[in-house]
Design a protein around this motif. Structure first.
Motif, PDB file in Angstrom:
ATOM      1  N   ASP A   1       0.871  -1.145   0.017  1.00 47.68           N
ATOM      2  CA  ASP A   1      -0.061   0.110  -0.058  1.00 47.68           C
ATOM      3  C   ASP A   1       0.969   1.096  -0.082  1.00 47.68           C
ATOM      4  OD1 ASP A   1      -2.732   1.121   2.484  1.00 47.68           O
ATOM      5  OD2 ASP A   1      -1.857   2.073   0.606  1.00 47.68           O
ATOM      6  N   VAL A   2       0.966   1.958  -1.050  1.00 48.40           N
ATOM      7  CA  VAL A   2       1.665   3.247  -1.089  1.00 48.40           C
ATOM      8  C   VAL A   2       1.661   4.079  -0.047  1.00 48.40           C
ATOM      9  CG1 VAL A   2       2.522   5.158  -2.679  1.00 48.40           C
ATOM     10  CG2 VAL A   2       1.593   2.944  -3.900  1.00 48.40           C
ATOM     11  N   GLU A   3       0.439   4.084   0.486  1.00 48.04           N
ATOM     12  CA  GLU A   3       0.337   5.224   1.672  1.00 48.04           C
ATOM     13  C   GLU A   3       0.846   4.609   2.946  1.00 48.04           C
ATOM     14  OE1 GLU A   3      -1.010   7.860   0.923  1.00 48.04           O
ATOM     15  OE2 GLU A   3      -1.385   7.516  -1.025  1.00 48.04           O
ATOM     16  N   ALA A   4       1.154   3.407   2.995  1.00 48.53           N
ATOM     17  CA  ALA A   4       1.314   2.667   4.246  1.00 48.53           C
ATOM     18  C   ALA A   4       3.328   2.764   4.325  1.00 48.53           C
ATOM     19  CB  ALA A   4       1.180   1.337   4.390  1.00 48.53           C
ATOM     20  N   VAL A   5       3.783   3.928   4.790  1.00 48.72           N
ATOM     21  CA  VAL A   5       5.155   3.958   5.010  1.00 48.72           C
ATOM     22  C   VAL A   5       5.545   3.802   6.358  1.00 48.72           C
ATOM     23  CG1 VAL A   5       7.299   5.367   5.015  1.00 48.72           C
ATOM     24  CG2 VAL A   5       5.108   5.479   3.120  1.00 48.72           C
ATOM     25  N   ALA A   6       6.183   2.674   6.546  1.00 51.40           N
ATOM     26  CA  ALA A   6       6.544   1.912   8.065  1.00 51.40           C
ATOM     27  C   ALA A   6       7.494   3.090   8.816  1.00 51.40           C
ATOM     28  CB  ALA A   6       7.125   0.670   7.843  1.00 51.40           C
ATOM     29  N   ALA A   7       7.417   3.418   9.890  1.00 50.71           N
ATOM     30  CA  ALA A   7       8.236   4.102  10.609  1.00 50.71           C
ATOM     31  C   ALA A   7       9.759   3.311  10.709  1.00 50.71           C
ATOM     32  CB  ALA A   7       7.854   4.257  12.043  1.00 50.71           C
ATOM     33  N   TYR A   8      10.749   4.062  10.815  1.00 49.49           N
ATOM     34  CA  TYR A   8      12.011   3.404  10.857  1.00 49.49           C
ATOM     35  C   TYR A   8      12.289   2.889  12.089  1.00 49.49           C
ATOM     36  CZ  TYR A   8      17.082   3.148  11.379  1.00 49.49           C
ATOM     37  OH  TYR A   8      18.305   2.717  11.731  1.00 49.49           O
ATOM     38  N   ASP A   9      12.922   1.574  11.992  1.00 52.73           N
ATOM     39  CA  ASP A   9      13.120   0.810  13.199  1.00 52.73           C
ATOM     40  C   ASP A   9      14.233   0.288  12.984  1.00 52.73           C
ATOM     41  OD1 ASP A   9      13.460  -0.856  15.222  1.00 52.73           O
ATOM     42  OD2 ASP A   9      11.582  -1.763  15.406  1.00 52.73           O
ATOM     43  N   PRO A  10      15.557   0.287  13.621  1.00 54.93           N
ATOM     44  CA  PRO A  10      16.684  -0.362  13.080  1.00 54.93           C
ATOM     45  C   PRO A  10      16.966  -1.703  13.201  1.00 54.93           C
ATOM     46  CG  PRO A  10      17.101   0.986  15.134  1.00 54.93           C
ATOM     47  CD  PRO A  10      15.843   1.194  14.694  1.00 54.93           C
ATOM     48  N   VAL A  11      16.081  -2.539  13.981  1.00 56.37           N
ATOM     49  CA  VAL A  11      15.994  -3.966  14.330  1.00 56.37           C
ATOM     50  C   VAL A  11      15.270  -4.447  13.439  1.00 56.37           C
ATOM     51  CG1 VAL A  11      15.773  -5.511  16.203  1.00 56.37           C
ATOM     52  CG2 VAL A  11      16.539  -3.244  16.940  1.00 56.37           C
ATOM     53  N   VAL A  12      15.955  -5.531  12.782  1.00 55.46           N
ATOM     54  CA  VAL A  12      15.305  -6.420  11.889  1.00 55.46           C
ATOM     55  C   VAL A  12      15.620  -7.918  12.468  1.00 55.46           C
ATOM     56  CG1 VAL A  12      15.001  -7.296   9.639  1.00 55.46           C
ATOM     57  CG2 VAL A  12      15.504  -4.873   9.974  1.00 55.46           C
ATOM     58  N   THR A  13      14.440  -8.397  12.889  1.00 54.45           N
ATOM     59  CA  THR A  13      14.556  -9.726  13.529  1.00 54.45           C
ATOM     60  C   THR A  13      14.709 -10.712  12.279  1.00 54.45           C
ATOM     61  OG1 THR A  13      13.349  -9.264  15.236  1.00 54.45           O
ATOM     62  CG2 THR A  13      13.465 -11.806  14.570  1.00 54.45           C
ATOM     63  N   LEU A  14      15.874 -11.461  12.188  1.00 60.42           N
ATOM     64  CA  LEU A  14      16.372 -12.493  10.822  1.00 60.42           C
ATOM     65  C   LEU A  14      15.883 -13.902  11.557  1.00 60.42           C
ATOM     66  CD1 LEU A  14      19.281 -10.895   9.446  1.00 60.42           C
ATOM     67  CD2 LEU A  14      17.017 -10.743   8.578  1.00 60.42           C
ATOM     68  N   GLN A  15      15.997 -14.112  12.659  1.00 57.95           N
ATOM     69  CA  GLN A  15      15.715 -15.219  13.286  1.00 57.95           C
ATOM     70  C   GLN A  15      14.974 -15.156  14.642  1.00 57.95           C
ATOM     71  OE1 GLN A  15      15.301 -18.844  14.722  1.00 57.95           O
ATOM     72  NE2 GLN A  15      17.130 -17.893  15.819  1.00 57.95           N
ATOM     73  N   ALA A  16      13.955 -15.716  14.946  1.00 58.20           N
ATOM     74  CA  ALA A  16      13.230 -15.446  16.251  1.00 58.20           C
ATOM     75  C   ALA A  16      13.156 -16.811  17.167  1.00 58.20           C
ATOM     76  CB  ALA A  16      11.753 -14.995  15.654  1.00 58.20           C
ATOM     77  N   GLY A  17      13.546 -17.934  16.744  1.00 58.98           N
ATOM     78  CA  GLY A  17      13.425 -19.042  17.582  1.00 58.98           C
ATOM     79  C   GLY A  17      14.578 -19.127  18.415  1.00 58.98           C
ATOM     80  N   GLY A  18      14.353 -19.886  19.752  1.00 56.71           N
ATOM     81  CA  GLY A  18      15.351 -20.060  20.688  1.00 56.71           C
ATOM     82  C   GLY A  18      15.196 -19.747  21.942  1.00 56.71           C
ATOM     83  N   THR A  19      15.666 -20.174  22.864  1.00 59.48           N
ATOM     84  CA  THR A  19      15.539 -19.382  24.317  1.00 59.48           C
ATOM     85  C   THR A  19      16.754 -19.107  24.741  1.00 59.48           C
ATOM     86  OG1 THR A  19      16.324 -21.771  25.186  1.00 59.48           O
ATOM     87  CG2 THR A  19      13.835 -21.497  24.808  1.00 59.48           C
ATOM     88  N   GLY A  20      17.886 -18.844  24.131  1.00 55.59           N
ATOM     89  CA  GLY A  20      18.919 -18.152  24.546  1.00 55.59           C
ATOM     90  C   GLY A  20      18.856 -16.630  24.371  1.00 55.59           C
ATOM     91  N   ALA A  21      19.777 -15.878  25.086  1.00 55.62           N
ATOM     92  CA  ALA A  21      19.793 -14.551  25.053  1.00 55.62           C
ATOM     93  C   ALA A  21      20.094 -14.095  23.653  1.00 55.62           C
ATOM     94  CB  ALA A  21      20.548 -13.946  25.733  1.00 55.62           C
ATOM     95  N   PRO A  22      19.354 -13.065  23.132  1.00 56.56           N
ATOM     96  CA  PRO A  22      19.374 -12.529  21.704  1.00 56.56           C
ATOM     97  C   PRO A  22      20.653 -12.157  21.435  1.00 56.56           C
ATOM     98  CG  PRO A  22      18.016 -11.091  22.841  1.00 56.56           C
ATOM     99  CD  PRO A  22      18.242 -12.142  23.737  1.00 56.56           C
ATOM    100  N   LEU A  23      21.030 -12.103  20.316  1.00 57.32           N
ATOM    101  CA  LEU A  23      22.275 -11.464  19.511  1.00 57.32           C
ATOM    102  C   LEU A  23      21.744 -10.462  18.588  1.00 57.32           C
ATOM    103  CD1 LEU A  23      25.226 -11.795  18.965  1.00 57.32           C
ATOM    104  CD2 LEU A  23      24.823 -13.243  17.043  1.00 57.32           C
ATOM    105  N   PHE A  24      22.496  -9.354  18.905  1.00 56.27           N
ATOM    106  CA  PHE A  24      22.173  -8.091  18.079  1.00 56.27           C
ATOM    107  C   PHE A  24      23.542  -7.887  17.247  1.00 56.27           C
ATOM    108  CE2 PHE A  24      19.538  -7.752  21.808  1.00 56.27           C
ATOM    109  CZ  PHE A  24      18.135  -7.235  21.243  1.00 56.27           C
ATOM    110  N   PHE A  25      23.352  -7.884  15.923  1.00 52.97           N
ATOM    111  CA  PHE A  25      24.603  -7.689  14.899  1.00 52.97           C
ATOM    112  C   PHE A  25      24.379  -6.511  14.106  1.00 52.97           C
ATOM    113  CE2 PHE A  25      27.483 -11.047  14.076  1.00 52.97           C
ATOM    114  CZ  PHE A  25      28.565 -10.293  13.333  1.00 52.97           C
ATOM    115  N   ILE A  26      25.225  -5.443  14.126  1.00 51.13           N
ATOM    116  CA  ILE A  26      25.191  -4.294  13.742  1.00 51.13           C
ATOM    117  C   ILE A  26      26.024  -4.189  12.106  1.00 51.13           C
ATOM    118  CG2 ILE A  26      25.869  -1.750  13.893  1.00 51.13           C
ATOM    119  CD1 ILE A  26      25.686  -2.073  16.899  1.00 51.13           C
ATOM    120  N   HIS A  27      25.318  -3.610  11.175  1.00 52.94           N
ATOM    121  CA  HIS A  27      25.611  -3.358  10.000  1.00 52.94           C
ATOM    122  C   HIS A  27      27.060  -3.071   9.749  1.00 52.94           C
ATOM    123  CE1 HIS A  27      25.237   0.915  10.068  1.00 52.94           C
ATOM    124  NE2 HIS A  27      24.217   0.689  10.585  1.00 52.94           N
ATOM    125  N   PRO A  28      27.588  -3.213   8.524  1.00 52.55           N
ATOM    126  CA  PRO A  28      28.791  -2.688   8.487  1.00 52.55           C
ATOM    127  C   PRO A  28      28.580  -1.165   7.713  1.00 52.55           C
ATOM    128  CG  PRO A  28      28.344  -4.283   6.775  1.00 52.55           C
ATOM    129  CD  PRO A  28      27.312  -4.349   7.439  1.00 52.55           C
TER     130      PRO A  28
END
Length: 883
Positions: A599-626
């Motif tokens: 939908d062209v009118e629906a522009v999502a607000a910027y959020d730097p966090v993108v979840t590439l893998q959601a499963g698992g019970t361990g503490a999450p890993l945050f990996f920052i872009h080059p």
């Protein structure tokens, strides 16, 4: 050299009477038995008399159905001393195989250990002794010495004819190439019915007047370290092993007292040698005294009396590719490449053909007398590298792929039993192309569903990345399902037949179920947008429309980075007026999420966090872009954490519509810190950053510690702390060149020459010229036209400029630094720069070497090694944190 093979024993018994064979066939504490060469000759002549009494004379064929080396070897020399022809056969041969050999060889004499074979002309070992020694017979050079069985295309063995002159020429050439002599001790652990064992580690030391140690395959398969322990105890100087044993040994640490300093030649042949496996082995056992130049990748065949090419210069030479080069031919062996790259051989050690098989002979030899090996090769100067097996391949959509190429990559995946993995094609009735099938044994517990799911996902994605298409079938099988030769080669034909006959249907269903573990229940797509996206998913992954629901995730289906780009182009075709960034697609990977974005009118607000893998019970890993700002390269890394812990990537601002790049590094760090705490309000935190992302991760870690939080892991990928001067020297042109390197649009040599061509040109001309220098195929893969490339280049410059005045200050608890090959200067200089993170770590800094250069460390060809090193370091940091 003597006139016949039997003369080898007669000569060495005379010239080196104090040397002989140590038989180490008992348990670990058994010192074994000793037989000098004169004693061996005496025993052989006694048994020669027994063979003659059993009806075997000069020129007759004798089949040795014996597995104990202390029995096989004297019988072999008895037959050689009588100018007979020997055919070794595995003692485990079936009645059907024995019947085939009996027919093929024309009713030979079988020698067995205990009881005669019913209906077969045979004699038991106990019937041969007790008489007086016989007088040897000297064979003529053209007499047949050996008939060695090798598998044929039909599965029925062929008998390779090796004449007396060919055997002598082969072992003499190998002895010269390997520079063996009386001071050497050669170890054999393979079954002597295989030509590599018989030639390389028995006849070869005879020809070189060297001593030898004989043990058995069962001892090494039960305990791979037995191989190295015998080398240590017996002061072995040369041994032979296929690559699979190196892989098994790489899993164990050298024990106390292990001394490998005597070993100067470890010849490795029979299968391809992946360079990472070889280098890991050399590194693993360096502390036990293993020489850096001890490993000798080699190529040999039954048809040339085993060893034909040796690489005595590894790893100094021949370690640049994925597989180790096999070096140069032995004296007297000539080689050439056919037009299609097949290796052809000719020489005095070459077989005269296959017994009673004119069709096989016609196929094996060219019209001008060269032998077709069936192996594809390339020659760089004087160095030969094998690149595939002409008949062990998979043809998909008319493109040929080679099994061992993918197997060498997959065997490095966590939990894969490295010597039990096979890649092969299957074709069912009605198929228009072959289906890629991967079968492997897993070392993970059968009840570890999360681990097995992660393993299957990683295998699927790695295969897709490596070859560009998905495997149709993945099977987890027990070891017993893999039929092997005595050299450890898996018989892929047997596995293919079993799959096509449906014998692994239950295993296939189980693997399919594990691959879908954790997917949401089916919800029908609603509305035109969701139905359109669902159709795109179904087409991309070859699924029936009814299997793709509104909540189906593109990533859960196995979407790769290239699939993301394909989907991006397809979405543009569905909604021409909507331009979705790659990060936006990854941030909303479900059918419903992407349909909403259309939908062209629906522009999502910027959020730097993108979840590439959601499963698992361990503490999450945050990996920052080059410094390129994108996170596409993390898609495949995230798969390695499936079912273990969530994997979140942080993308830069500026890719989405109406998004403004960050103005300062502090603004970026504040934004990322706030976004991370929105996902995980309290620690401990696991942070990592690649290249420019490393300094961002360091600053975020400091900010979190200032807020009272704990950092359990901070991973910094190939970036030193003092990058301000380097980033400050980047102008827009050089920043754009860096983008092309990260995206693999140009190679390193091209990139190095670009500044001189582009400096002084206006910005639009620089971008146009740079775009023209890029690989058209790679530009197409990345869905980049000139406009999108220019926008990305501008954002890259805006990001890297944020660090132009960066000066590191302060400290964090611990840092783990991953070091790739330096782009310029020496490894020691780059190590010193990276090690300066110690000045900013209060407790501990660990430096870990990984494969690749700065721009390629996470490229598909290096990802398996990187993720293994990264996960090991992460586990170590977490243990330290808990302690």
């Amino acid at each position: 050299m003597p006139d016949d093979v039997g003369g080898l024993l007669r000569d060495v018994a005379k010239e080196q009477p104090t040397l002989g064979i140590r038989f180490r066939t008992g348990g670990p504490t058994d010192a074994g038995s000793w037989m000098s060469y004169p004693e061996l000759l005496d025993q052989a002549l006694v048994w020669l008399a027994g063979l003659r009494a059993a009806g075997a004379g000069a020129g007759d064929r004798v089949v040795l159905l014996l597995d104990r080396p202390e029995e096989f070897i004297p019988l072999f020399w008895a037959a050689m001393s009588g100018a007979m022809t020997v055919c070794p056969v595995p003692s485990t041969a079936s009645a059907e195989s024995i019947g085939h050999v009996d027919e093929l060889l024309g009713r030979p004499l079988f020698v067995v250990r205990d009881q005669r074979l019913p209906g077969i002309r045979s004699v038991a070992l106990s019937e041969l002794g007790g008489g007086d020694p016989a007088v040897p017979t000297v064979a003529a050079p053209d007499d047949v010495a050996l008939l060695v069985l090798t598998s044929g295309s039909t599965g029925r063995p062929k008998a390779v004819v090796l004449r007396q002159s060919a055997v002598l020429a082969g072992v003499a050439a190998s002895a010269a190439a390997l520079e063996l002599g009386p001071d050497d001790v050669v170890l054999n652990w393979l079954a002597l019915d295989h030509v590599a064992a018989l030639s390389e580690t028995h006849l070869l030391p005879m020809a070189a007047r060297a001593g030898q140690v004989q043990t058995t395959p069962g001892q090494v398969s039960a305990d791979p370290m037995w191989f190295l322990e015998v080398i240590s105890r017996e002061r072995v100087t040369m041994a032979f092993t296929p690559n699979f044993l190196l892989g098994l040994l790489n899993r164990v640490e050298p024990g106390p007292g292990l001394d490998l300093s005597s070993l100067r030649l470890l010849v490795s042949g029979g299968e391809a040698n992946p360079v990472p496996t070889a280098l890991t082995f050399l590194d693993q056992f360096a502390s036990a005294g293993l020489r850096r130049d001890a490993l000798c990748p080699a190529f040999g065949m039954t048809e040339i009396m085993a060893g034909g090419l040796y690489n005595r210069t590894f790893p100094e030479r021949g370690a640049d590719g994925e597989f180790a080069a096999v070096g140069q031919p032995v004296p007297g062996l000539a080689l050439r490449l056919s037009e299609d790259g097949e290796l052809h051989l000719r020489g005095s050690m070459l077989t005269s053909g296959y017994l009673g098989d004119p069709r096989a002979n016609a196929d094996a030899f060219t019209a001008d007398g060269w032998f077709r090996t069936g192996d594809l090769a390339r020659v760089d100067g004087d160095m030969v590298t094998l690149v595939g097996r002409a008949r062990e391949n998979i043809i998909v959509n008319s493109v040929r792929y080679y099994s061992h190429d993918l197997e060498s990559v997959l065997e490095r995946i966590d939990g894969v039993d490295s010597s039990f993995i096979a890649v092969f094609p299957v074709r069912y009735p009605g198929d228009d192309t072959e289906r890629l099938t991967i079968a492997f044994a897993s070392t993970l517990p059968a009840d570890d569903e999360a681990g097995r799911h992660r393993q299957l996902v990683t295998i699927r994605d790695t295969a897709t990345l490596h070859w560009g298409f998905r495997p149709s079938i993945i099977l987890v099988l027990p070891r017993s399902a893999f039929v092997k030769t005595s050299l450890g080669k898996i018989q892929r034909r047997a596995l293919r037949a079993a799959v096509e006959e449906g014998r692994f249907a239950a295993e296939q269903a189980s693997a399919d179920a594990l691959l879908t573990l954790g997917r949401p229940e089916y919800v029908p797509p609603a509305g035109a947008g969701e139905k359109a996206v669902a159709d795109l998913f179904a087409g991309l992954f070859g699924l029936p429309r009814g299997e793709v629901g509104a909540l189906t995730s593109f990533l859960d289906l196995g979407g790769t980075s290239l699939d993301t780009l394909t989907l991006k182009g397809s979405l543009r075709a569905v909604a021409p007026h909507t331009e979705l960034s790659l990060s936006t697609i990854l941030a909303a990977p479900t059918v419903r999420g992407l349909a909403a974005m259309l939908d062209v009118e629906a522009v999502a607000a910027y959020d730097p966090v993108v979840t590439l893998q959601a499963g698992g019970t361990g503490a999450p890993l945050f990996f920052i872009h080059p410094g390129t700002g994108e996170i596409l390269g993390y898609v495949h890394l995230a798969r390695h954490f499936a079912g273990e812990r969530p994997f979140h990537a942080l993308r830069a601002r500026g890719f989405g519509p109406k998004e403004r790049p960050f103005d300062t590094l502090a603004e970026l760090v504040d934004c990322y810190t706030e976004a991370i705490r929105a996902v995980r309000p309290d620690g401990p935190y696991l942070l990592a950053g690649y290249s420019f992302g490393g300094i961002v991760a360091f600053e975020v870690a400091k900010r979190l510690e200032q807020q009272g939080q704990t950092i359990a892991f901070l991973g910094l990928v190939d970036i030193p702390p003092h990058v301000g001067p380097w980033l400050g020297a980047l102008d827009p042109t050089r920043s754009a060149i860096i983008l092309t390197l990260f995206l693999e649009l140009v190679d390193r040599n091209t990139a190095d020459g670009l500044p001189a061509q582009l400096d002084g040109l206006p910005r639009d001309q620089v971008l146009a010229a740079l775009y023209a220098a890029c690989s058209p195929a790679r530009l197409s893969d990345l869905d980049l036209d000139l406009g999108r490339f220019a926008a990305w280049a501008d954002l890259t410059y805006a990001l890297t400029s944020l660090g132009a005045t960066y000066v590191p200050t302060g400290t964090v608890g611990t840092t783990t630094v991953f070091q790739a090959r330096p782009l310029t200067g020496t490894r020691d200089e780059w190590t010193r720069q990276l090690a300066s993170w110690r000045d900013h770590s209060r407790d501990h800094t660990e430096l870990i070497h990984v494969a690749g250069e700065h721009y390629t460390v996470m490229a598909p060809r290096h990802l398996i090694g990187f993720q293994a090193a990264f996960k090991t370091a992460l586990a170590t940091a977490l243990r330290r944190h808990r302690e």
